[in-house]
Scaffold this motif. Structure first.
Motif, PDB file in Angstrom:
ATOM      1  N   ILE A  30       1.069  -1.561  -2.968  1.00  0.00           N
ATOM      2  CA  ILE A  30       2.163  -1.071  -3.786  1.00  0.00           C
ATOM      3  C   ILE A  30       3.350  -0.751  -2.890  1.00  0.00           C
ATOM      4  O   ILE A  30       3.230   0.006  -1.913  1.00  0.00           O
ATOM      5  CB  ILE A  30       1.753   0.183  -4.577  1.00  0.00           C
ATOM      6  CG1 ILE A  30       0.532  -0.131  -5.452  1.00  0.00           C
ATOM      7  CG2 ILE A  30       2.915   0.671  -5.429  1.00  0.00           C
ATOM      8  CD1 ILE A  30       0.755  -1.229  -6.467  1.00  0.00           C
ATOM      9  N   ALA A  44       3.805  -4.785  -6.666  1.00  0.00           N
ATOM     10  CA  ALA A  44       2.468  -4.976  -6.115  1.00  0.00           C
ATOM     11  C   ALA A  44       2.511  -6.274  -5.333  1.00  0.00           C
ATOM     12  O   ALA A  44       2.894  -7.316  -5.852  1.00  0.00           O
ATOM     13  CB  ALA A  44       1.443  -5.061  -7.236  1.00  0.00           C
ATOM     14  N   ASN A  46       0.506  -8.963  -2.747  1.00  0.00           N
ATOM     15  CA  ASN A  46      -0.809  -9.391  -2.277  1.00  0.00           C
ATOM     16  C   ASN A  46      -0.728 -10.841  -1.822  1.00  0.00           C
ATOM     17  O   ASN A  46       0.098 -11.610  -2.305  1.00  0.00           O
ATOM     18  CB  ASN A  46      -1.852  -9.265  -3.390  1.00  0.00           C
ATOM     19  CG  ASN A  46      -3.257  -9.089  -2.834  1.00  0.00           C
ATOM     20  OD1 ASN A  46      -3.481  -9.296  -1.649  1.00  0.00           O
ATOM     21  ND2 ASN A  46      -4.189  -8.706  -3.692  1.00  0.00           N
ATOM     22  N   ALA A  81      -1.226  -3.466 -10.127  1.00  0.00           N
ATOM     23  CA  ALA A  81      -2.380  -3.802  -9.300  1.00  0.00           C
ATOM     24  C   ALA A  81      -3.276  -4.812 -10.005  1.00  0.00           C
ATOM     25  O   ALA A  81      -3.751  -5.788  -9.414  1.00  0.00           O
ATOM     26  CB  ALA A  81      -3.169  -2.538  -8.965  1.00  0.00           C
ATOM     27  N   THR A  84      -1.649  -8.262 -10.124  1.00  0.00           N
ATOM     28  CA  THR A  84      -1.747  -8.941  -8.839  1.00  0.00           C
ATOM     29  C   THR A  84      -3.143  -9.506  -8.632  1.00  0.00           C
ATOM     30  O   THR A  84      -3.326 -10.658  -8.229  1.00  0.00           O
ATOM     31  CB  THR A  84      -1.400  -7.971  -7.697  1.00  0.00           C
ATOM     32  OG1 THR A  84      -0.094  -7.456  -7.915  1.00  0.00           O
ATOM     33  CG2 THR A  84      -1.432  -8.679  -6.352  1.00  0.00           C
TER      34      THR A  84
END
Length: 230
Positions: A30, A44, A46, A81, A84
């Motif tokens: 984050i 978010a 990743n 989250a 993602t």
């Protein structure tokens, strides 16, 4: 200043608060920073497994903090989250499916090439004339080498002809009866008199069937010159 167009817009990767730049510098999870518009945002970040790609899912911070509700902020963080994680999982599934499709298509292409080669060898060596016609118009679509030899037309000239161009005027009524008979008794042999390109007539034995492929109707015919037998 003149605003740069979408494909010319650039921001330096060392911009401290830029979320995309932070992602490129290796930061994940984050992140609170600014987007390409300079607007504060929460994101978010990743990495997509097995690739050099980075997935950034963002939301304007003002929108996330609207109402100043702590629960709302926590929900936003959770949603980001999950988005993602779901995105990375979906991409992984997509990659596996794409690879499976690639292998399947490669195998189908290999089989198709083999079947095409076998078909070409078979038709080239066949001692009878083979012809594929449009089932509705009876226009010639494809012929083999023996048909070219038997009738005297080139393969290109054949594609300008219809079935009735290969018979005499007096044989048209008989041809209509044969077509009806083919519908009712596919593959049954019959005799007829056909005409070569130079106008000479010769007797043939015909075996034909109508076939349907992808919603289209075709007439597959096999012609044998029976002059010697006669």
């Amino acid at each position: 200043k003149t605003r740069a167009g979408p494909l010319k817009f650039r921001i330096a990767t060392d911009t401290p608060e830029l979320i995309a730049a932070q992602a490129l510098r290796g930061k994940t999870g984050i992140i609170i920073g600014k987007d390409y518009r300079g607007v504060p945002a929460i994101a978010a970040v990743n990495r997509v497994p097995g690739t050099s790609w980075i997935m950034v899912t963002k939301m304007d911070l003002a929108e996330a903090l609207e109402g100043s509700a702590t629960v709302g902020v926590l929900l936003v963080l959770l949603i980001l989250a999950l988005m993602t994680a779901a995105g990375a999982w979906a991409f992984g599934v997509f990659r596996l499916q794409a690879e499976e499709y690639r292998r399947s298509y490669a195998e189908l292409d290999k089989r198709a090439s083999k079947l095409k080669l076998n078909y070409e060898l078979f038709t080239a060596q066949a001692s009878d004339a083979l012809m594929i016609l449009d089932g509705k118009t009876l226009r010639v679509i494809e012929v083999n080498k023996k048909a070219v030899e038997m009738y005297g037309y080139t393969a290109e000239e054949f594609r300008e002809l219809k079935a009735y161009d290969l018979i005499t005027m007096t044989g048209e009524a008989a041809q209509a009866r044969r077509l009806k008979n083919i519908e009712e008794h596919p593959g049954e042999t019959a005799e007829a008199v056909h005409k070569r390109k130079d106008g000479t007539l010769f007797p043939v034995e015909i075996s034909a069937s109508f076939v349907e492929q992808d919603g289209a109707k075709y007439l597959f015919s096999i012609m044998r010159d029976i002059s010697e037998r006669k």
